[in-house]
Write a protein that holds these residues in place. Sequence first.
Motif, mmCIF file in Angstrom:
data_model
loop_
_atom_site.group_PDB
_atom_site.id
_atom_site.type_symbol
_atom_site.label_atom_id
_atom_site.label_comp_id
_atom_site.label_asym_id
_atom_site.label_seq_id
_atom_site.Cartn_x
_atom_site.Cartn_y
_atom_site.Cartn_z
ATOM 1 N N GLN A 147 0.831 -1.206 0.000
ATOM 2 C CA GLN A 147 0.000 0.000 0.000
ATOM 3 C C GLN A 147 0.865 1.256 0.000
ATOM 4 N N LYS A 148 0.436 2.258 -0.733
ATOM 5 C CA LYS A 148 1.144 3.543 -0.736
ATOM 6 C C LYS A 148 1.032 4.173 0.643
ATOM 7 N N ILE A 149 2.186 4.538 1.220
ATOM 8 C CA ILE A 149 2.187 5.197 2.531
ATOM 9 C C ILE A 149 2.746 6.616 2.452
ATOM 10 N N GLY A 150 3.300 6.982 1.299
ATOM 11 C CA GLY A 150 3.840 8.325 1.126
ATOM 12 C C GLY A 150 4.583 8.432 -0.181
ATOM 13 N N ARG A 151 5.354 9.532 -0.309
ATOM 14 C CA ARG A 151 6.180 9.758 -1.494
ATOM 15 C C ARG A 151 7.592 10.160 -1.066
ATOM 16 N N VAL A 152 8.580 9.720 -1.846
ATOM 17 C CA VAL A 152 9.981 10.065 -1.583
ATOM 18 C C VAL A 152 10.129 11.582 -1.575
ATOM 19 N N GLY A 153 10.846 12.079 -0.582
ATOM 20 C CA GLY A 153 11.057 13.517 -0.486
ATOM 21 C C GLY A 153 12.432 13.842 0.064
ATOM 22 N N LYS A 154 12.556 15.067 0.522
ATOM 23 C CA LYS A 154 13.803 15.478 1.166
ATOM 24 C C LYS A 154 13.490 16.329 2.379
ATOM 25 N N SER A 155 12.450 15.915 3.123
ATOM 26 C CA SER A 155 12.085 16.623 4.350
ATOM 27 C C SER A 155 13.131 16.363 5.425
ATOM 28 N N GLY A 156 13.150 17.206 6.435
ATOM 29 C CA GLY A 156 14.148 17.087 7.485
ATOM 30 C C GLY A 156 15.463 17.717 7.089
#
Length: 113
Positions: free
Chosen positions: A64-73
Amino acid sequence: MGGGDADRYKTVSASAAGTATVTHKSGKGYGTYVVINHGGGWSTLYAHLEDAAVKSGAKVTKGQKIGRVGKSGQQDSAHLHYEQRLNGNDVKAVLHGANVYYFGERTLTSKNC
């Protein structure tokens, strides 16, 4: 896993079923992250997400999709910080019988999803 802004916004899927026990967004540290409790002391952490697609307490299915790759933090490039944990302690991830490569830019895809 993965690295570089070419991976930004790609779908992050749950590696196993469970319950999302934490979803959080902060400007530092892990940034936006999701922790999934799989039972028996096992959990997984998915950090530096662009956004989370599940809320705390949600039942999650494998794949299941739980999010998207990012660069948070406050990260310089988009990537997924992934941890497997047993009773709160990190356990080295194994994918297709091999230890997962940890530091550097490399995209890994599971045949299970």
